[in-house]
Design a protein around this motif. Structure first.
Motif, mmCIF file in Angstrom:
data_model
loop_
_atom_site.group_PDB
_atom_site.id
_atom_site.type_symbol
_atom_site.label_atom_id
_atom_site.label_comp_id
_atom_site.label_asym_id
_atom_site.label_seq_id
_atom_site.Cartn_x
_atom_site.Cartn_y
_atom_site.Cartn_z
ATOM 1 N N TRP A 179 3.765 12.336 6.412
ATOM 2 C CA TRP A 179 3.613 10.946 5.980
ATOM 3 C C TRP A 179 2.160 10.519 6.030
ATOM 4 C CZ3 TRP A 179 1.711 7.360 9.497
ATOM 5 C CH2 TRP A 179 1.657 7.788 10.838
ATOM 6 N N ARG A 182 0.643 11.464 2.774
ATOM 7 C CA ARG A 182 1.149 10.578 1.706
ATOM 8 C C ARG A 182 0.438 9.233 1.740
ATOM 9 N NH1 ARG A 182 6.231 12.832 1.940
ATOM 10 N NH2 ARG A 182 6.748 11.636 3.792
ATOM 11 N N SER A 183 0.282 8.693 2.946
ATOM 12 C CA SER A 183 -0.395 7.395 3.060
ATOM 13 C C SER A 183 -1.843 7.501 2.605
ATOM 14 C CB SER A 183 -0.351 6.900 4.504
ATOM 15 O OG SER A 183 0.974 6.614 4.868
ATOM 16 N N ARG A 185 -3.137 9.605 0.462
ATOM 17 C CA ARG A 185 -3.203 9.733 -1.000
ATOM 18 C C ARG A 185 -2.889 8.396 -1.672
ATOM 19 N NH1 ARG A 185 0.621 14.421 -2.292
ATOM 20 N NH2 ARG A 185 1.283 14.110 -0.149
ATOM 21 N N ALA A 186 -1.987 7.618 -1.053
ATOM 22 C CA ALA A 186 -1.701 6.286 -1.596
ATOM 23 C C ALA A 186 -2.948 5.416 -1.521
ATOM 24 C CB ALA A 186 -0.554 5.646 -0.825
ATOM 25 N N ALA A 189 -5.291 6.336 -4.258
ATOM 26 C CA ALA A 189 -4.864 5.863 -5.578
ATOM 27 C C ALA A 189 -5.082 4.363 -5.717
ATOM 28 C CB ALA A 189 -3.404 6.218 -5.806
ATOM 29 N N SER A 190 -4.695 3.573 -4.715
ATOM 30 C CA SER A 190 -4.877 2.126 -4.795
ATOM 31 C C SER A 190 -4.657 1.507 -3.417
ATOM 32 C CB SER A 190 -3.887 1.519 -5.784
ATOM 33 O OG SER A 190 -3.847 0.114 -5.608
ATOM 34 N N PRO A 192 -4.826 -1.777 -2.464
ATOM 35 C CA PRO A 192 -3.923 -2.938 -2.427
ATOM 36 C C PRO A 192 -2.455 -2.539 -2.552
ATOM 37 C CG PRO A 192 -5.738 -3.334 -3.941
ATOM 38 C CD PRO A 192 -5.834 -1.907 -3.530
ATOM 39 N N ALA A 193 -2.177 -1.564 -3.415
ATOM 40 C CA ALA A 193 -0.789 -1.140 -3.589
ATOM 41 C C ALA A 193 -0.274 -0.459 -2.323
ATOM 42 C CB ALA A 193 -0.662 -0.206 -4.782
ATOM 43 N N ALA A 194 -1.127 0.325 -1.680
ATOM 44 C CA ALA A 194 -0.717 0.981 -0.437
ATOM 45 C C ALA A 194 -0.389 -0.074 0.615
ATOM 46 C CB ALA A 194 -1.832 1.903 0.057
ATOM 47 N N GLU A 195 -1.261 -1.059 0.718
ATOM 48 C CA GLU A 195 -1.064 -2.141 1.687
ATOM 49 C C GLU A 195 0.248 -2.881 1.385
ATOM 50 O OE1 GLU A 195 -3.663 -2.656 3.989
ATOM 51 O OE2 GLU A 195 -2.781 -4.379 4.977
ATOM 52 N N VAL A 199 1.586 0.258 4.130
ATOM 53 C CA VAL A 199 0.656 1.204 4.740
ATOM 54 C C VAL A 199 -0.470 0.420 5.422
ATOM 55 C CG1 VAL A 199 -0.941 3.116 4.337
ATOM 56 C CG2 VAL A 199 1.114 2.887 2.927
ATOM 57 N N MET A 204 -5.045 3.768 8.952
ATOM 58 C CA MET A 204 -4.886 5.118 8.420
ATOM 59 C C MET A 204 -6.237 5.725 8.056
ATOM 60 S SD MET A 204 -1.838 5.793 8.849
ATOM 61 C CE MET A 204 -1.911 7.437 8.165
ATOM 62 N N ARG A 254 -7.164 18.396 -3.840
ATOM 63 C CA ARG A 254 -5.815 17.874 -3.661
ATOM 64 C C ARG A 254 -5.018 18.605 -2.599
ATOM 65 N NH1 ARG A 254 -2.966 15.718 -9.113
ATOM 66 N NH2 ARG A 254 -4.447 14.058 -9.501
#
Lengths: 319, 242
Positions: A179, A182-183, A185-186, A189-190, A192-195, A199, A204, A254
């Motif tokens: 996990w 995953r967090s 990589r989130a 990627a973004s 605000p979207a992770a938050e 997340v 993290m 990656r």
């Protein structure tokens, strides 16, 4: 790769490497192998923050140099054995990572990278002004003798670095698939979207900084043993920072295997070039290869392999 | 009527010398469908960012489920049950569709079989089951919108904010997403819909709010708001003049 085969291969490499000194006489191979493995550790550590979370650290040599000087200090002050030096360097690297992260991670993207460059300058200046650690001219580090089984100092540090490399790669692979990965990589990627997905992005990123900093610093710890002399110029060398960045980018950021491929490839080429052409050629070679990859294969060797597989699959699908 | 699940009181947000929002008072009831309209730059997304925690308001309070959350970080609000989608889809690239859903689920509990089943259920409910193992970067615009919603839904939120979830979609696709949001609302989730597509937001909402330069200029049933003179002036100016 599945987990069991991966662990079996890692264990075989480890055991095989540890018995290598019993079969290979020429210490030069261990000398060169040490450098290659050192870069496997550094590139793997760098990739946890730079590759997974997308925070580019230009200041790798600050963490490496911190590891070098922690070890040098422990040798001078207590004559501490290598495992103690490594553990201490890991702790210091972790704390340095958290401190740097806490100060800089609120700023995003390129500003974080600039701040990491400043860290190198700060630490190098600090060492310049500590007479106990030899200041600008450096100091001799006469380490306690290596255990007799290894057959020599160089063989001993080679084996130590091999253990560190295997541990670092296993840890990176575990993080990548958990996990935590995953967090991260989130976050890459973004943020605000992770938050918005729950997340805790700042925590993290601090975790990534701590792990990355610890791994890079432990790569520096055996250097004092290896070189018997440490000085700020080589401990905080630009080459370390450049390689740390170039190797994962060339291999592919990656996956855990990207930095390993990049480090094995680039560090080997550098070692061969040093012997056959000149040591200055190193930096030039890294620069040229890096530019070529950034322009032609931004996803690194892993990206090239993925593209190739995709092409073959399509060709296979065609009647 | 039941107590509101969200109570926003006197919230203001300034950017430098510019007041982008407020003071604004909004209540949201559990299970309500609230439409939020207003011209570009009127403060809709700013209000939503204050609610979801990406911005901390300069003044005012936000209470959710009886708790003052004005200063809670966004990730904690997400875990409490305030989910959102973004105006521009923000997929987690470098991951599969399923992994995108695992990110929020990581913080809710373990990945037991039931958890993965839950992710599959949500994917099926938004119509992404066939794309389960596809990389997020390979999705179409509609699929990206659905992924945004799926990622918000997997946490079983009590409040969902859909920020222009239908922008750039065709009429059929709009119906598709609307039906999806309706089904979701049937399960008791309160939904705030920010939308420029008027017929969609009017069909969907039980109540509508119109923002203009950061303030609420009209509130009421979709018909009332659409017929409000001020709303027509700022929002339908061209049509009212035609």
């Amino acid at each position: 790769m599945r987990t069991l085969p991966f662990l079996v291969i890692a264990a075989l490499i480890l055991v095989g490497g540890l018995f290598l000194p019993q079969f290979v006489g020429n210490p030069y191979y261990f000398f060169a192998g040490y450098v290659v493995l050192q870069y496997v550790v550094i590139a793997t550590g760098w990739n946890i923050l730079g590759g997974y979370a997308g925070y580019i650290n230009f200041g790798t040599s600050a963490f490496f140099g911190a590891g070098v000087y922690v070890a040098a200090f422990l040798i001078k002050a207590f004559g501490a054995p290598l495992p103690v030096q490594i553990l201490a360097a890991g702790v210091v690297g972790m704390l340095l990572g958290v401190a740097t992260g806490y100060l800089t991670l609120r700023i995003q993207g390129v500003y974080f990278s600039i701040a990491t460059v400043a860290l190198v300058v700060v630490l190098e200046t600090l060492i310049h002004n500590i007479d106990y650690l030899g200041g600008a001219s450096g100091m001799q580090t006469i380490a306690p003798p290596a255990p007799a089984w290894f057959g020599g100092q160089t063989q001993y540090v080679f084996c130590a670095m091999l253990v560190l490399a295997v541990v670092a790669v296993v840890a990176a692979r575990f993080i990548e698939r958990s996990w935590i990965g995953r967090s991260l990589r989130a976050i890459k990627a973004s943020e605000p979207a992770a938050e918005a997905c729950g997340v805790p992005t700042l925590s993290m990123k601090l975790v990534a900084c701590a792990i990355s900093g610890a791994i890079i610093a432990i790569a520096g710890a055996p250097y004092a043993y290896y070189a018997s002399h440490v000085d700020p110029l080589s401990a905080f060398s630009l080459t370390i920072g450049l390689n740390a960045l170039a190797m994962p980018l060339i291999g592919g950021t990656r996956s855990w295997i990207g930095p390993v491929i990049g480090a094995l490839l680039l560090a080997s080429v550098q070692q061969i070039a040093t012997v056959t052409i000149s040591s200055e050629f190193n930096i030039l070679a890294v620069g040229i290869v890096l530019i070529a990859f950034v322009v032609l294969a931004p996803e690194g060797i892993l990206g090239l392999i993925a593209d190739l597989k995709e092409k073959l699959r399509r060709r296979g699908a065609r009647p | 009527m039941s107590e509101p699940i969200v109570v926003i009181r006197g919230v203001e947000k300034w950017f430098g010398g510019l007041r982008a929002l407020g003071p604004v008072d909004v209540d949201l009831k559990p299970g309500e469908r609230l439409g939020l309209i207003g011209p570009n730059g009127s403060g809709k997304t700013t209000l939503i960012n204050c609610l979801s925690g990406l911005f901390v308001p300069d003044k005012g309070t936000i209470v959710y489920d009886g708790r003052d959350i004005t200063r809670e970080p966004a990730f904690r609000r997400a875990r409490m049950g305030i989910a959102r989608s973004f105006q521009i889809p923000r997929p987690f690239t470098g991951m599969t569709v399923l992994e995108n859903l695992l990110v929020p689920m990581d913080y809710l509990g373990s990945h037991e079989r039931s958890e993965l089943e839950r992710a599959d259920e949500v994917l099926a409910s938004v119509g992404l089951a066939a794309r389960r193992d596809a990389p997020a970067e390979s999705l179409s615009q509609l699929e990206l919108r659905k992924l945004e919603l799926a990622r918000a839904l997997v946490t079983e939120p009590k409040v969902l904010v859909a920020d222009e979830a239908m922008a750039g979609l065709s009429e059929n696709e709009i119906d598709d997403v609307l039906a999806l949001l309706m089904r979701l609302n049937d399960t008791g989730v309160a939904i705030i819909m920010i939308e420029h597509i008027m017929h969609a937001v009017m069909r969907f909402s039980q109540r509508m709010i119109c923002l203009e330069t950061g303030r609420i200029i009209a509130m009421g049933t979709p018909q009332d708001v659409a017929q409000d003179r001020q709303v027509q002036k700022v929002y339908f100016g061209e049509r009212a003049g035609a």
